[in-house]
Design an enzyme around this catalytic site. Sequence first.
Site, PDB file in Angstrom:
ATOM      1  N   HIS A 206      -4.640  10.126  36.479  1.00 40.23           N
ATOM      2  CA  HIS A 206      -3.744  10.767  35.688  1.00 40.23           C
ATOM      3  C   HIS A 206      -2.943  10.026  34.882  1.00 40.23           C
ATOM      4  O   HIS A 206      -1.810  10.454  34.033  1.00 40.23           O
ATOM      5  CB  HIS A 206      -2.867  11.719  36.692  1.00 40.23           C
ATOM      6  CG  HIS A 206      -1.808  11.121  37.450  1.00 40.23           C
ATOM      7  ND1 HIS A 206      -2.135  10.738  38.750  1.00 40.23           N
ATOM      8  CD2 HIS A 206      -0.549  10.913  36.999  1.00 40.23           C
ATOM      9  CE1 HIS A 206      -1.103  10.200  39.127  1.00 40.23           C
ATOM     10  NE2 HIS A 206       0.135  10.315  38.282  1.00 40.23           N
TER      11      HIS A 206
HETATM   12  C1  UD1 Z   1       4.399  12.974  36.046  1.00 37.35           C
HETATM   13  C2  UD1 Z   1       5.244  11.669  36.271  1.00 37.35           C
HETATM   14  C3  UD1 Z   1       4.262  10.623  36.798  1.00 37.35           C
HETATM   15  C4  UD1 Z   1       3.777  11.178  38.309  1.00 37.35           C
HETATM   16  C5  UD1 Z   1       2.958  12.412  38.131  1.00 37.35           C
HETATM   17  C6  UD1 Z   1       2.636  12.959  39.265  1.00 37.35           C
HETATM   18  C7  UD1 Z   1       6.680  11.249  34.506  1.00 37.35           C
HETATM   19  C8  UD1 Z   1       6.910  10.424  33.340  1.00 37.35           C
HETATM   20  N1  UD1 Z   1       5.474  11.167  34.845  1.00 37.35           N
HETATM   21  O1  UD1 Z   1       3.290  12.785  35.054  1.00 37.35           O
HETATM   22  O2  UD1 Z   1       4.903   9.279  37.260  1.00 37.35           O
HETATM   23  O3  UD1 Z   1       2.891  10.221  38.714  1.00 37.35           O
HETATM   24  O4  UD1 Z   1       3.668  13.342  37.514  1.00 37.35           O
HETATM   25  O5  UD1 Z   1       1.612  14.017  39.321  1.00 37.35           O
HETATM   26  O6  UD1 Z   1       7.806  12.055  34.983  1.00 37.35           O
HETATM   27  N2  UD1 Z   1       0.751  19.932  33.333  1.00 37.35           N
HETATM   28  C9  UD1 Z   1       0.154  21.161  33.720  1.00 37.35           C
HETATM   29  N3  UD1 Z   1       0.811  21.976  34.800  1.00 37.35           N
HETATM   30  C10 UD1 Z   1       1.773  21.145  35.595  1.00 37.35           C
HETATM   31  C11 UD1 Z   1       2.221  20.137  35.235  1.00 37.35           C
HETATM   32  C12 UD1 Z   1       1.809  19.374  33.921  1.00 37.35           C
HETATM   33  O7  UD1 Z   1      -0.497  21.731  32.838  1.00 37.35           O
HETATM   34  O8  UD1 Z   1       1.974  22.129  36.457  1.00 37.35           O
HETATM   35  C13 UD1 Z   1       0.157  19.310  32.148  1.00 37.35           C
HETATM   36  C14 UD1 Z   1       0.758  19.592  30.954  1.00 37.35           C
HETATM   37  O9  UD1 Z   1      -0.025  19.543  29.777  1.00 37.35           O
HETATM   38  C15 UD1 Z   1       1.888  18.461  30.870  1.00 37.35           C
HETATM   39  C16 UD1 Z   1       1.059  17.408  31.449  1.00 37.35           C
HETATM   40  O10 UD1 Z   1       0.255  17.790  32.468  1.00 37.35           O
HETATM   41  O11 UD1 Z   1       2.264  18.130  29.263  1.00 37.35           O
HETATM   42  C17 UD1 Z   1       1.641  16.117  31.912  1.00 37.35           C
HETATM   43  O12 UD1 Z   1       2.739  16.607  32.811  1.00 37.35           O
HETATM   44  P1  UD1 Z   1       4.039  15.787  33.160  1.00 37.35           P
HETATM   45  O13 UD1 Z   1       4.783  16.178  34.013  1.00 37.35           O
HETATM   46  O14 UD1 Z   1       4.805  15.456  31.633  1.00 37.35           O
HETATM   47  O15 UD1 Z   1       3.646  14.292  33.576  1.00 37.35           O
HETATM   48  P2  UD1 Z   1       2.494  14.041  34.817  1.00 37.35           P
HETATM   49  O16 UD1 Z   1       1.276  13.143  33.920  1.00 37.35           O
HETATM   50  O17 UD1 Z   1       2.030  15.260  35.418  1.00 37.35           O
HETATM   51  N1  UDP Z   2      -2.237  15.089  46.224  1.00 33.71           N
HETATM   52  C1  UDP Z   2      -2.953  16.402  46.686  1.00 33.71           C
HETATM   53  N2  UDP Z   2      -3.686  17.142  45.819  1.00 33.71           N
HETATM   54  C2  UDP Z   2      -4.463  16.336  44.709  1.00 33.71           C
HETATM   55  C3  UDP Z   2      -4.016  14.930  44.477  1.00 33.71           C
HETATM   56  C4  UDP Z   2      -3.032  14.404  45.014  1.00 33.71           C
HETATM   57  O1  UDP Z   2      -2.221  16.854  47.466  1.00 33.71           O
HETATM   58  O2  UDP Z   2      -5.475  16.991  44.238  1.00 33.71           O
HETATM   59  C5  UDP Z   2      -1.234  14.480  46.847  1.00 33.71           C
HETATM   60  C6  UDP Z   2      -1.252  13.087  47.306  1.00 33.71           C
HETATM   61  O3  UDP Z   2      -2.020  13.269  48.752  1.00 33.71           O
HETATM   62  C7  UDP Z   2      -0.020  12.482  47.475  1.00 33.71           C
HETATM   63  C8  UDP Z   2       0.594  13.125  46.115  1.00 33.71           C
HETATM   64  O4  UDP Z   2      -0.145  14.193  45.881  1.00 33.71           O
HETATM   65  O5  UDP Z   2       0.795  12.965  48.478  1.00 33.71           O
HETATM   66  C9  UDP Z   2       0.130  11.966  44.984  1.00 33.71           C
HETATM   67  O6  UDP Z   2       0.939  12.596  43.696  1.00 33.71           O
HETATM   68  P1  UDP Z   2       0.245  12.099  42.341  1.00 33.71           P
HETATM   69  O7  UDP Z   2      -0.831  11.244  42.641  1.00 33.71           O
HETATM   70  O8  UDP Z   2       0.211  13.323  41.255  1.00 33.71           O
HETATM   71  O9  UDP Z   2       1.529  11.394  41.937  1.00 33.71           O
HETATM   72  P2  UDP Z   2       1.851   9.854  42.198  1.00 33.71           P
HETATM   73  O10 UDP Z   2       1.963   9.342  43.478  1.00 33.71           O
HETATM   74  O11 UDP Z   2       1.139   8.868  41.462  1.00 33.71           O
HETATM   75  O12 UDP Z   2       3.418   9.631  41.566  1.00 33.71           O
END
Ligand code: UD1
Ligand code: UDP
Length: 355
Positions: A206
Site C-alpha cells: 500500500h
Molecule cells: C495511511 C498512512 C500509512 C499507513 C496506512 C495504513 C499516512 C500519511 N499514511 O496510508 O502510513 O501505513 O495508512 O494502512 O498517514 N481509502 C479508502 N477507505 C478508507 C481509507 C482510505 O477508500 O477507509 C482510500 C482513499 O482513496 C484514500 C487512500 O485510500 O485517498 C489513502 O488513504 P490515506 O489514509 O490517505 O493513506 P493510506 O495509504 O491509507
Molecule cells: N491487517 C489486517 N487486514 C489486512 C491487512 C492488514 O488486519 O487485510 C493488519 C495487520 O495484521 C497489522 C495491521 O493491519 O496488524 C497493519 O496495517 P497496515 O499494513 O495497513 O499499516 P502499517 O503497519 O504499514 O502502517
Amino acid sequence: MRLVHVVGTRPNVVKMAPVIAATRERFGAAGSVVVHTGQHYDRAMSEVFLEQLGVGEPDHLLGVGSGTHAEQTARVLERLEPVLAAERPDLVLVPGDVNSTLAAALCADRLELGVGHVESGLRSFDRSMPEEINRVVTDHLSELLFLHSPEARENLLAEGVEERRLRFVGNTMIDTLVALEESFRARGTANGLGLEPGSYLLVTLHRPSLVDGPLLGAALAALGRVAAEMPVVFPVHPRTRKRLGGADAGAVTLVDPVGYLDFLSLESEAAAVLTDSGGIQEETTYLRIPCFTLRDNTERPVTITAGTNTLLGLDPRRITEIPALLGEGSATDLDPPALWDGAAAQRIADILEGC
Ligand code: UD1
Ligand code: UDP
C-alpha cells in the site's frame, strides 16, 4: 490521570487497543477517552478493528476522511482542538506515524497538553516518506516516548532527545496478537479460502512509492509468475484497489481487506509474506514467518536481525525470487525481540499510574 487516546487508521487501532484496555482498567472509562479521527473510514479498515479488538464505539468521531496530506492534517487539527479543549486531559496518547498522529500531537502541544508517543524512535532515514516526518515531529513534541526496540533509543539520543523522556516498554501491537492468538489460531481462514496451510504467499502492498505509479503493474505481473509455483492471496488496501482498477490479476487471488482475526490467521499459516507494511514486518517476526519487504529501507531493523525479514528492495522483479529464497530456508528459531511479550500496555499503564 485523565487520558485522551487518538487513533485514525487500521494499524493505530491494533497498537492502541491494549493500551486503551489497560488504562480503562486503571483509570476508568472516563479517564481514558478515545477519539477516532476517521482517516480510515471503510468498515473493513475501521469498525471491524474497533469491534474485534474490544475498543468499541469511540467517544469522539472526527470524520476527517481522505484528502491531501495538508487537508487531512488540517482537518484533524481543526476538529480535535475543541475536543481536547473540553476534555483537558493530563496526557494525549498517539500511536505510530500516520497523518492523524502528527496532527494530534501538534494540536495537543499548541493547547499546552502533554503528549505520549507509542512506538517512538523508529527511523527509516528516508525523508521522502511522509511517515518519517510524522515520526520525527511527533517524537520531538512528546514528553513521554514509549519505545519498543533498542535502536529507537539510539535514534532519539542522536537527535538530542533527553534520556529522561524515554521509556522502553515493548511492543503493543504484539500485545494485541498475544491476546487474540487463541482466537485467530482456531479460525482456519486459509482453509475457508481453499488454501492449504503452509503452502501460500500472503501479500499486502500500500505504500505510495510502490502503488501510486507503474511499479504496481510490475508487482502484479511478478506475483502472477509466483502464482505458477505457489498460491498467492492478496487482501487489497483501498489505496491499492483504487490504483489497480480492473487490472487482470491472472492466478493471483485478490480479496478485499480482511479483519484482524482473519488476517492473523492467514499470516500465521502462510509459507511466507510479501509486504511493504510496517506492522506486518513485526507480526511475522513474532510468528516466525518468513517476510519479504518490498522496500529499499525499513524503520524496523530489529525484524531483520531477528532473522525473519528480508529487505527485497523496491524492484518488483525480485518478487519472482521468493519461491527459491524460501527453498534456501529462512526460518528462524530466535526468540522475539526483548519485551515483545504481550505486556507492553501494562508497562505503559504502570508508568502513567506513577506520573
Ligand atoms: C495511511 C498512512 C500509512 C499507513 C496506512 C495504513 C499516512 C500519511 N499514511 O496510508 O502510513 O501505513 O495508512 O494502512 O498517514 N481509502 C479508502 N477507505 C478508507 C481509507 C482510505 O477508500 O477507509 C482510500 C482513499 O482513496 C484514500 C487512500 O485510500 O485517498 C489513502 O488513504 P490515506 O489514509 O490517505 O493513506 P493510506 O495509504 O491509507
Ligand atoms: N491487517 C489486517 N487486514 C489486512 C491487512 C492488514 O488486519 O487485510 C493488519 C495487520 O495484521 C497489522 C495491521 O493491519 O496488524 C497493519 O496495517 P497496515 O499494513 O495497513 O499499516 P502499517 O503497519 O504499514 O502502517
